[in-house]
Design a protein around this motif. Structure first.
Motif, PDB file in Angstrom:
ATOM      1  N   LEU A   4       0.829  -1.198   0.000  1.00  0.00           N
ATOM      2  CA  LEU A   4       0.000   0.000   0.000  1.00  0.00           C
ATOM      3  C   LEU A   4       0.863   1.248   0.000  1.00  0.00           C
ATOM      4  CD1 LEU A   4      -2.670  -1.025   2.663  1.00  0.00           C
ATOM      5  CD2 LEU A   4      -2.960  -1.025   0.199  1.00  0.00           C
ATOM      6  N   SER A   5       0.323   2.315  -0.588  1.00  0.00           N
ATOM      7  CA  SER A   5       1.020   3.596  -0.544  1.00  0.00           C
ATOM      8  C   SER A   5       0.691   4.297   0.774  1.00  0.00           C
ATOM      9  CB  SER A   5       0.581   4.475  -1.724  1.00  0.00           C
ATOM     10  OG  SER A   5      -0.801   4.773  -1.626  1.00  0.00           O
ATOM     11  N   TYR A   6       1.398   5.395   1.046  1.00  0.00           N
ATOM     12  CA  TYR A   6       1.191   6.075   2.322  1.00  0.00           C
ATOM     13  C   TYR A   6      -0.220   6.660   2.413  1.00  0.00           C
ATOM     14  CZ  TYR A   6       2.065   8.968   6.391  1.00  0.00           C
ATOM     15  OH  TYR A   6       2.010   9.545   7.636  1.00  0.00           O
ATOM     16  N   ILE A   7      -0.681   7.282   1.372  1.00  0.00           N
ATOM     17  CA  ILE A   7      -2.044   7.813   1.332  1.00  0.00           C
ATOM     18  C   ILE A   7      -2.743   7.218   0.117  1.00  0.00           C
ATOM     19  CG2 ILE A   7      -3.496   9.863   1.101  1.00  0.00           C
ATOM     20  CD1 ILE A   7      -2.151   9.749   3.766  1.00  0.00           C
ATOM     21  N   GLU A   8      -3.778   6.415   0.346  1.00  0.00           N
ATOM     22  CA  GLU A   8      -4.543   5.817  -0.744  1.00  0.00           C
ATOM     23  C   GLU A   8      -5.596   6.804  -1.252  1.00  0.00           C
ATOM     24  OE1 GLU A   8      -4.199   2.642  -2.091  1.00  0.00           O
ATOM     25  OE2 GLU A   8      -2.342   2.609  -0.973  1.00  0.00           O
ATOM     26  N   ASN A   9      -6.084   6.542  -2.458  1.00  0.00           N
ATOM     27  CA  ASN A   9      -7.095   7.431  -3.036  1.00  0.00           C
ATOM     28  C   ASN A   9      -8.341   7.513  -2.160  1.00  0.00           C
ATOM     29  OD1 ASN A   9      -5.523   8.075  -5.265  1.00  0.00           O
ATOM     30  ND2 ASN A   9      -6.278   6.342  -6.470  1.00  0.00           N
ATOM     31  N   TRP A  10      -8.749   6.340  -1.613  1.00  0.00           N
ATOM     32  CA  TRP A  10      -9.973   6.339  -0.808  1.00  0.00           C
ATOM     33  C   TRP A  10      -9.776   7.013   0.545  1.00  0.00           C
ATOM     34  CZ3 TRP A  10      -8.675   3.537   3.480  1.00  0.00           C
ATOM     35  CH2 TRP A  10      -7.697   2.542   3.336  1.00  0.00           C
ATOM     36  N   GLU A  11      -8.530   7.357   0.898  1.00  0.00           N
ATOM     37  CA  GLU A  11      -8.268   8.052   2.150  1.00  0.00           C
ATOM     38  C   GLU A  11      -8.312   9.572   1.999  1.00  0.00           C
ATOM     39  OE1 GLU A  11      -5.248   5.812   4.914  1.00  0.00           O
ATOM     40  OE2 GLU A  11      -4.471   5.805   2.875  1.00  0.00           O
ATOM     41  N   LYS A  12      -8.183  10.061   0.763  1.00  0.00           N
ATOM     42  CA  LYS A  12      -8.095  11.505   0.565  1.00  0.00           C
ATOM     43  C   LYS A  12      -9.394  12.189   0.980  1.00  0.00           C
ATOM     44  CE  LYS A  12      -4.660  11.187  -3.123  1.00  0.00           C
ATOM     45  NZ  LYS A  12      -4.370  11.400  -4.553  1.00  0.00           N
ATOM     46  N   GLY A  13      -9.258  13.223   1.776  1.00  0.00           N
ATOM     47  CA  GLY A  13     -10.417  14.006   2.202  1.00  0.00           C
ATOM     48  C   GLY A  13     -11.096  13.502   3.450  1.00  0.00           C
ATOM     49  N   ARG A  14     -10.765  12.298   3.887  1.00  0.00           N
ATOM     50  CA  ARG A  14     -11.513  11.780   5.037  1.00  0.00           C
ATOM     51  C   ARG A  14     -11.104  12.471   6.346  1.00  0.00           C
ATOM     52  NH1 ARG A  14      -9.428   5.720   6.697  1.00  0.00           N
ATOM     53  NH2 ARG A  14      -7.216   6.214   6.977  1.00  0.00           N
ATOM     54  N   LEU A  15      -9.845  12.910   6.459  1.00  0.00           N
ATOM     55  CA  LEU A  15      -9.433  13.586   7.679  1.00  0.00           C
ATOM     56  C   LEU A  15     -10.168  14.911   7.862  1.00  0.00           C
ATOM     57  CD1 LEU A  15      -5.585  13.004   7.958  1.00  0.00           C
ATOM     58  CD2 LEU A  15      -7.414  11.905   9.230  1.00  0.00           C
ATOM     59  N   SER A  16     -10.305  15.660   6.785  1.00  0.00           N
ATOM     60  CA  SER A  16     -11.037  16.923   6.889  1.00  0.00           C
ATOM     61  C   SER A  16     -12.502  16.665   7.219  1.00  0.00           C
ATOM     62  CB  SER A  16     -10.912  17.713   5.591  1.00  0.00           C
ATOM     63  OG  SER A  16     -11.430  16.979   4.506  1.00  0.00           O
ATOM     64  N   ASP A  17     -13.060  15.601   6.656  1.00  0.00           N
ATOM     65  CA  ASP A  17     -14.446  15.237   6.943  1.00  0.00           C
ATOM     66  C   ASP A  17     -14.605  14.868   8.415  1.00  0.00           C
ATOM     67  OD1 ASP A  17     -17.092  14.624   6.631  1.00  0.00           O
ATOM     68  OD2 ASP A  17     -16.745  12.701   5.657  1.00  0.00           O
ATOM     69  N   TRP A  18     -13.741  13.975   8.885  1.00  0.00           N
ATOM     70  CA  TRP A  18     -13.811  13.578  10.284  1.00  0.00           C
ATOM     71  C   TRP A  18     -13.619  14.774  11.214  1.00  0.00           C
ATOM     72  CZ3 TRP A  18      -9.974   8.868   9.744  1.00  0.00           C
ATOM     73  CH2 TRP A  18     -10.624   7.841   9.064  1.00  0.00           C
TER      74      TRP A  18
END
Length: 616
Positions: A590-604
């Motif tokens: 896996l890469s450090y940041i996956e595509n499905w991870e982008k934006g979830r931190l700001s959402d949370w």
């Protein structure tokens, strides 16, 4: 109500915070160091073996305080019949400035000097020990060395000897068993201790004459033996003289004949008898002015130690490697149901020793524990004494457990009496009076009941209850700002102060794992009244004050974290999704940041920081 300072999250701010995050899935071990290897059976112990055994346990400050609370100096007013002082557990999740109100272990006068207090304990406790051979001389030396180390730390063993290669009914079984008892005595004395063989019966076959105890568990099978106060005179005498009693597995039958019985029945009868004698009878005292041992010795067993050639109970969740921590109340039958037939050959005594632990812990104090260990891990006995925890926490992320070098076929299994676990899915099922008491005592704050339950009516996902509201984990479904699926938010995680130190925190977190981010894996199919491991795991999110000293505990159990002003946002990634993604990538990983991870931190962050406080 404590007002919140809203924090506007921008993409740039989040990018700056990502350097503070880390992922448990990519790690093999975090926050710990690999322990020194155990000595082999044939290797002589180093000169500093005792001190190395203590260091291998890697005790925290709280562990050290708990140890001193049990074995160190204590006030004169301390009641001798009380159970082991509670060990401070990680406090509940803070949604306000509750992190500074952490219950500490009982403050006691500090020994002077501390090292002298550890090596010459003022207060001694007892442990019931089963030595289940046969063992070679080198193996028995290793076991004896570990028990002598425990004696130096204040835990005096009451040993019952078993020999699997000597079946009952043989013509010469009595002299053979006596010889085995003498082997253990000789090895203990060779390691510098004093031991006394006890080859007379210390228990009696059959129920206790006045026994009318009705157990709450209808499946509980009481011991087939019992011990009267007069039967324990030899054990008391040995302990008062500073000697380790080594007992042959004999019992008196109805004709007052001494007959050989299973060592498990002797130990179970002793566990009950020693607890009963301690609660009603005066303690024996040593000679006045003696410097070798304290005049105080609590006969109530603090630990049950089962030492054999195979160690812990094999687990289906660890491909046959041992269970780390067992909640006997909720997991006992499930372990039987999932026990592979192949393990009956490799670990033939695992289930009978499991039953022995359950039997003994029913009579021992709630803070007592049992440990099943092989002769290859003698230093783990010291680690268990000082920390009263498993070698590796069972509530760690599964990725850390898979890559942990401490996990071997000889990793010990720690067993606690535990509590039943249940999952509730509506507010109407919650006993609000008991829940209010739990939350207010855990957080030491007054709950705003109206606003708290009104909010739960709209967002509750599930509540995990341990025992009769001894602990609870409340998970809600928060609306996402991006319009995607709802966010699983750990709103409350609380344990009563009276249940701190009995394993409830770990049992509760494991159940939380099984119902949220661990769903979909076979190892999440535990009997907690929930989904049984079936379903799709979801990321679990929670927050804690940045100055909460227990954040270290959260760091170890989370997949990652990000600091947002006065708060730390934690999360646990859905484990099955990560496993599937890893399988798709193959050796690429896996890469450090996956595509499905982008934006979830700001959402949370946007959602979690706006959740109102629950306190007045």
């Amino acid at each position: 109500m404590i007002p919140h300072s809203p924090i506007r999250l921008t993409s740039a701010a989040l990018r700056s915070q990502r350097s503070h995050t880390f992922k448990a899935f990519y790690a093999t071990l975090r926050g710990g160091r690999s322990p020194p290897p155990e000595p082999s059976d044939d290797a002589p112990p180093p000169d500093n073996d005792f001190f190395m055994s203590i260091l291998r346990s890697n005790p925290s400050l709280r562990d050290a305080k708990s140890y001193l609370a049990s074995f160190g100096l204590r006030p004169q007013s301390y009641s001798s019949s009380s159970s082991e002082p509670k060990m401070a557990e990680p406090p509940p999740l803070a949604d306000s400035s509750t992190s500074k109100q952490i219950p500490e272990a009982q403050e006691l006068p500090k020994p002077s000097p501390v090292i002298a207090s550890i090596l010459n304990p003022v207060y001694r406790r007892t442990a019931l020990v089963k030595i289940q051979g046969p063992f070679t001389d080198n193996q028995l030396d290793s076991i004896s060395r570990g028990l002598v180390y425990l004696e130096k730390l204040g835990l005096v063993s009451v040993i019952v000897v078993e020999h699997d290669d000597r079946p009952r009914g043989e013509q010469d079984e009595r002299p053979a068993i006596v010889d085995e008892v003498m082997r253990v005595v000789t090895n203990l004395e060779k390691q510098g201790s004093r031991a006394r063989p006890i080859v007379g019966a210390v228990v009696r076959l059959g129920p206790k004459p006045e026994d009318d105890i009705v157990h709450s568990d209808p499946d509980f099978d009481p011991p087939e033996t019992h011990a009267l106060p007069s039967d324990l005179v030899a054990i008391r005498s040995a302990l008062s003289a500073g000697e380790i009693p080594v007992i042959a597995p004999f019992a008196l039958d109805s004709f007052c004949r001494s007959v050989r019985v299973d060592a498990n029945e002797v130990i179970a009868g002793l566990a009950r008898g020693m607890v009963e004698v301690s609660s009603v009878g005066p303690r024996s005292t040593g000679q006045e002015g003696s410097l070798e041992f304290s005049s105080e010795l609590d006969l109530t067993p603090l630990r049950l130690m089962i030492i054999d050639r195979t160690g812990g109970v094999p687990s289906y969740a660890r491909s046959g490697y041992p269970h780390l921590l067992i909640n006997l109340t909720s997991e006992y039958q499930h372990i039987h149901d999932t026990f592979d037939e192949r393990w009956r050959e490799s670990n033939p005594s695992a289930l009978t020793n499991l039953a022995l632990a359950r039997k003994c812990l029913m009579y021992m104090p709630p803070t007592s524990s049992a440990i099943m260990v092989s002769h290859k891990s003698p230093s783990s006995l010291i680690g268990n004494l000082i920390t009263n925890k498993p070698a590796v926490s069972s509530s760690l992320p599964h990725a850390l457990l898979q890559g942990n070098r401490k996990l071997t076929p000889h990793t010990p299994t720690l067993l606690r009496r535990g509590l039943p676990i249940q999952v509730l899915r509506s507010v109407s099922e919650i006993d609000k009076d008991k829940m209010n008491t739990l939350l207010e005592q855990s957080f030491n704050r007054k709950l705003d009941q109206v606003s708290f339950y009104n909010r739960l009516d709209n967002v509750l996902d599930f509540v995990i209850i341990a025992g009769d509201y001894a602990g609870a984990a409340i998970v809600t479904k928060e609306k996402s700002t991006s319009g995607s699926q709802t966010i699983s938010y750990l709103d409350k995680f609380a344990v009563l102060p009276s249940n701190q130190g009995d394993g409830t925190v770990d049992f509760l977190w494991v159940a939380l794992h099984d119902e949220s981010y661990g769903l979909g894996h076979p190892f999440s199919a535990n009997p907690n009244g929930g989904k049984g491991g079936k379903g799709d795991g979801r990321d679990l999110v929670w927050r804690s004050r940045a100055d909460n000293p227990v954040n270290k505990w959260y760091f170890e159990r989370s997949s990652g974290h990000v600091r947002l002003g006065a708060w730390v946002l934690f999360w646990c990634d859905a484990e099955r999704r990560l496993k599937i993604e890893e399988g798709r990538r193959g050796s690429a990983g896996l890469s450090y940041i996956e595509n499905w991870e982008k934006g979830r931190l700001s959402d949370w962050g946007e959602v979690v920081l706006k959740i109102p406080s629950s306190w007045k």
